[in-house]
Design a protein around this motif. Structure first.
Motif, PDB file in Angstrom:
ATOM      1  N   ARG A  94      24.968  20.212  -9.813  1.00  0.00           N
ATOM      2  CA  ARG A  94      24.266  19.154  -9.072  1.00  0.00           C
ATOM      3  C   ARG A  94      22.817  19.564  -8.959  1.00  0.00           C
ATOM      4  NH1 ARG A  94      22.885  14.336  -8.321  1.00  0.00           N
ATOM      5  NH2 ARG A  94      23.416  13.252  -6.379  1.00  0.00           N
ATOM      6  N   VAL A  95      21.905  18.706  -9.356  1.00  0.00           N
ATOM      7  CA  VAL A  95      20.485  19.012  -9.352  1.00  0.00           C
ATOM      8  C   VAL A  95      19.814  18.297  -8.188  1.00  0.00           C
ATOM      9  CG1 VAL A  95      18.307  18.756 -10.612  1.00  0.00           C
ATOM     10  CG2 VAL A  95      20.396  19.382 -11.839  1.00  0.00           C
ATOM     11  N   VAL A  96      19.031  19.052  -7.420  1.00  0.00           N
ATOM     12  CA  VAL A  96      18.199  18.485  -6.353  1.00  0.00           C
ATOM     13  C   VAL A  96      16.766  18.900  -6.656  1.00  0.00           C
ATOM     14  CG1 VAL A  96      17.813  18.251  -3.887  1.00  0.00           C
ATOM     15  CG2 VAL A  96      20.114  18.762  -4.742  1.00  0.00           C
ATOM     16  N   SER A  97      15.876  17.923  -6.713  1.00  0.00           N
ATOM     17  CA  SER A  97      14.528  18.160  -7.224  1.00  0.00           C
ATOM     18  C   SER A  97      13.483  17.535  -6.317  1.00  0.00           C
ATOM     19  CB  SER A  97      14.416  17.559  -8.632  1.00  0.00           C
ATOM     20  OG  SER A  97      13.076  17.519  -9.081  1.00  0.00           O
ATOM     21  N   SER A  98      12.261  18.041  -6.449  1.00  0.00           N
ATOM     22  CA  SER A  98      11.122  17.363  -5.833  1.00  0.00           C
ATOM     23  C   SER A  98      10.793  16.121  -6.650  1.00  0.00           C
ATOM     24  CB  SER A  98       9.905  18.292  -5.809  1.00  0.00           C
ATOM     25  OG  SER A  98       9.340  18.395  -7.109  1.00  0.00           O
ATOM     26  N   ARG A  99       9.931  15.290  -6.111  1.00  0.00           N
ATOM     27  CA  ARG A  99       9.481  14.084  -6.823  1.00  0.00           C
ATOM     28  C   ARG A  99       8.132  14.303  -7.501  1.00  0.00           C
ATOM     29  NH1 ARG A  99      12.380   9.503  -5.572  1.00  0.00           N
ATOM     30  NH2 ARG A  99      13.701   9.590  -3.703  1.00  0.00           N
ATOM     31  N   HIS A 100       7.687  15.534  -7.589  1.00  0.00           N
ATOM     32  CA  HIS A 100       6.346  15.802  -8.096  1.00  0.00           C
ATOM     33  C   HIS A 100       6.284  15.755  -9.624  1.00  0.00           C
ATOM     34  CE1 HIS A 100       4.727  16.808  -4.169  1.00  0.00           C
ATOM     35  NE2 HIS A 100       5.749  17.623  -3.949  1.00  0.00           N
ATOM     36  N   THR A 101       5.112  15.434 -10.106  1.00  0.00           N
ATOM     37  CA  THR A 101       4.720  15.435 -11.521  1.00  0.00           C
ATOM     38  C   THR A 101       5.783  14.767 -12.394  1.00  0.00           C
ATOM     39  OG1 THR A 101       5.463  17.743 -11.814  1.00  0.00           O
ATOM     40  CG2 THR A 101       3.174  17.395 -11.222  1.00  0.00           C
ATOM     41  N   CYS A 102       6.292  15.469 -13.410  1.00  0.00           N
ATOM     42  CA  CYS A 102       7.156  14.838 -14.403  1.00  0.00           C
ATOM     43  C   CYS A 102       8.627  14.818 -14.009  1.00  0.00           C
ATOM     44  CB  CYS A 102       7.023  15.578 -15.734  1.00  0.00           C
ATOM     45  SG  CYS A 102       7.742  17.244 -15.655  1.00  0.00           S
ATOM     46  N   LEU A 103       9.008  15.433 -12.897  1.00  0.00           N
ATOM     47  CA  LEU A 103      10.435  15.660 -12.631  1.00  0.00           C
ATOM     48  C   LEU A 103      11.252  14.371 -12.491  1.00  0.00           C
ATOM     49  CD1 LEU A 103      10.083  18.828 -10.403  1.00  0.00           C
ATOM     50  CD2 LEU A 103      11.048  18.689 -12.711  1.00  0.00           C
ATOM     51  N   PRO A 104      10.763  13.337 -11.794  1.00  0.00           N
ATOM     52  CA  PRO A 104      11.538  12.085 -11.793  1.00  0.00           C
ATOM     53  C   PRO A 104      11.659  11.458 -13.184  1.00  0.00           C
ATOM     54  CG  PRO A 104       9.974  12.120  -9.977  1.00  0.00           C
ATOM     55  CD  PRO A 104       9.627  13.276 -10.863  1.00  0.00           C
ATOM     56  N   GLU A 105      10.633  11.645 -14.013  1.00  0.00           N
ATOM     57  CA  GLU A 105      10.681  11.135 -15.386  1.00  0.00           C
ATOM     58  C   GLU A 105      11.757  11.847 -16.194  1.00  0.00           C
ATOM     59  OE1 GLU A 105       7.857  11.330 -19.406  1.00  0.00           O
ATOM     60  OE2 GLU A 105       6.968  11.708 -17.423  1.00  0.00           O
ATOM     61  N   VAL A 106      11.842  13.161 -16.058  1.00  0.00           N
ATOM     62  CA  VAL A 106      12.780  13.942 -16.856  1.00  0.00           C
ATOM     63  C   VAL A 106      14.207  13.842 -16.313  1.00  0.00           C
ATOM     64  CG1 VAL A 106      13.378  16.290 -17.562  1.00  0.00           C
ATOM     65  CG2 VAL A 106      11.005  15.524 -17.679  1.00  0.00           C
ATOM     66  N   CYS A 107      14.356  13.884 -14.999  1.00  0.00           N
ATOM     67  CA  CYS A 107      15.702  13.854 -14.401  1.00  0.00           C
ATOM     68  C   CYS A 107      16.270  12.441 -14.298  1.00  0.00           C
ATOM     69  CB  CYS A 107      15.668  14.465 -13.001  1.00  0.00           C
ATOM     70  SG  CYS A 107      15.294  16.222 -12.950  1.00  0.00           S
ATOM     71  N   ALA A 108      15.390  11.450 -14.206  1.00  0.00           N
ATOM     72  CA  ALA A 108      15.789  10.051 -14.055  1.00  0.00           C
ATOM     73  C   ALA A 108      16.715   9.904 -12.837  1.00  0.00           C
ATOM     74  CB  ALA A 108      16.420   9.549 -15.343  1.00  0.00           C
ATOM     75  N   CYS A 109      17.823   9.203 -13.014  1.00  0.00           N
ATOM     76  CA  CYS A 109      18.725   8.945 -11.876  1.00  0.00           C
ATOM     77  C   CYS A 109      19.779  10.032 -11.724  1.00  0.00           C
ATOM     78  CB  CYS A 109      19.407   7.587 -12.052  1.00  0.00           C
ATOM     79  SG  CYS A 109      20.476   7.491 -13.522  1.00  0.00           S
ATOM     80  N   HIS A 110      19.635  11.123 -12.463  1.00  0.00           N
ATOM     81  CA  HIS A 110      20.682  12.142 -12.495  1.00  0.00           C
ATOM     82  C   HIS A 110      20.401  13.328 -11.583  1.00  0.00           C
ATOM     83  CE1 HIS A 110      22.450   9.902 -15.746  1.00  0.00           C
ATOM     84  NE2 HIS A 110      21.277   9.876 -16.352  1.00  0.00           N
ATOM     85  N   ALA A 111      19.464  13.171 -10.661  1.00  0.00           N
ATOM     86  CA  ALA A 111      19.176  14.198  -9.663  1.00  0.00           C
ATOM     87  C   ALA A 111      19.034  13.534  -8.307  1.00  0.00           C
ATOM     88  CB  ALA A 111      17.895  14.954 -10.018  1.00  0.00           C
ATOM     89  N   ALA A 112      19.240  14.299  -7.257  1.00  0.00           N
ATOM     90  CA  ALA A 112      18.877  13.870  -5.908  1.00  0.00           C
ATOM     91  C   ALA A 112      17.461  14.377  -5.649  1.00  0.00           C
ATOM     92  CB  ALA A 112      19.848  14.433  -4.883  1.00  0.00           C
TER      93      ALA A 112
END
Length: 368
Positions: A291-309
């Protein structure tokens, strides 16, 4: 026959640039595209590694060896923006891959001023630009005026790790303190449940925000893995209460086998980074059902898309709440985990290499 020089100077480096070079170089060497001949710039001990059909130039003797090289260079590919040397010969097309503009946020004073002069100059002197994410492309278009060229996005690949060996790290518990935790009653694991993150322990990784969050997970451990010789690592250690020093651990460098084991067994992979050009670890974690939990900074929402919290702030209670909801009922065998893995599989080095070969041919006017 067109001659393409590809700069793999970072082949031995233990960083993202080195990881890319170690995966790209053998695939490019295995490409038998009519009309293309490759020259690789490599460290001394890598000369000859990819076969006799490749020409090699020693990164430590590049200027001298280039003068003696008998063929004209038709295309020079600098695979990252930290190349040390590039010859601007007439007739040589210059291709530059930009991984980030992190200097805008990390540098200060004269160091920032130097990069603000150097990077635009390097980009403008190049005939064509590629970037590793749309985020980096947008950064270039926003901060480099008079660009007069549109960068092309070619996403990094992720190595196929599924059949690689795993090894349990020595710092993982295998004992008695597990028996009294909530998780232990639901699992037959012989180690205390844990969260995992990895990267160079530098300020941009934002790892310090995980320490106060861990007070909300008294039965979990946290392993922050990676090179930690920077002063920022000492700041993190100072935040850890004495009673938590066995529970929140900066492990230092780990082996690939240990990294894969941690991906495969963590309750969640946590990535609070504030500066990423791509973010390889989040996709690696998805390959193992983590399970991946990530910040919303820089490219991370682009790379993780809907597959991370995603965290929306660094408030410890908010971060803990996001992690708690993310791991509640998470199953590595679920359709959600399978979808995340399929998403990560889109980023592979075969596709990456194919896109670059296509680009080389297009820039050189070779029909395929």
């Amino acid at each position: 026959m067109k001659t393409i020089l590809v700069d793999f100077s970072s082949l031995n480096d233990l960083c993202g640039f080195g990881e890319i070079a170690r995966n790209f170089a053998p695939r490019l060497a295995a490409t038998h595209e009519p009309g293309l001949h490759f020259v690789f710039v490599v460290p001394t001990d890598c000369i000859g590694r990819f076969g006799p059909h490749i020409d090699y130039l020693d990164r430590h003797q590049l200027r001298r060896q280039l003068k003696a090289y008998p063929n004209a260079i038709d295309l020079w590919h600098a695979t990252d923006q930290q190349f040390r040397y590039r010859r601007h010969a007439r007739g040589t097309l210059q291709l530059l891959t930009v991984h980030d503009l992190n200097y805008l946020y990390e540098k200060k004073g004269i160091h920032l001023w130097r990069h603000q002069l150097e990077m635009p100059w390097l980009i403008r002197r190049s005939d064509f630009i590629t970037t590793i994410s749309n985020h980096v492309k947008t950064e270039i278009e926003r901060h480099i005026p008079l660009l007069n060229k549109e960068p092309l996005v070619i996403y990094n690949g992720i190595a196929d790790l599924s059949d690689k060996p795993q090894r349990r790290p020595s710092f993982i518990d295998s004992g008695s303190n597990v028996a009294n935790t909530e998780t232990a009653s639901q699992s037959s694991s012989d180690f205390q449940p844990f969260f995992f993150t990895i990267g160079q322990v530098r300020r941009k990784k934002n790892f310090h925000t995980l320490v106060p969050m861990m007070k909300h997970f008294p039965h979990h451990r946290l392993f922050i893995c990676g090179d930690n010789h920077w002063p920022y690592a000492d700041e993190i250690r100072a935040l850890i209460a004495p009673e938590d020093r066995d529970r929140i651990v900066l492990t230092g460098m780990i082996s690939d086998e240990e990294k894969l084991w941690l991906y495969a067994h963590c309750d969640a992979f946590l990535f609070p980074s504030t500066l990423e050009g791509f973010g390889i670890p989040v996709l690696e974690a998805m390959r193992f059902g983590a399970r991946v939990v990530s910040s919303r900074h820089t490219c991370l929402p682009e790379v993780c898309a809907c597959h991370a919290a995603y965290w929306s702030s660094s408030d410890p209670e908010h971060m803990a709440d996001v992690v708690r909801k993310a791991i509640n009922g998470w199953d590595r065998q679920s359709a959600q985990a399978a979808a995340a893995r399929e998403h990560s599989l889109q980023f592979n080095y075969d596709r990456y290499t194919k896109q670059y070969v296509q680009l080389y041919c297009r820039l050189l006017g070779i029909s395929r």
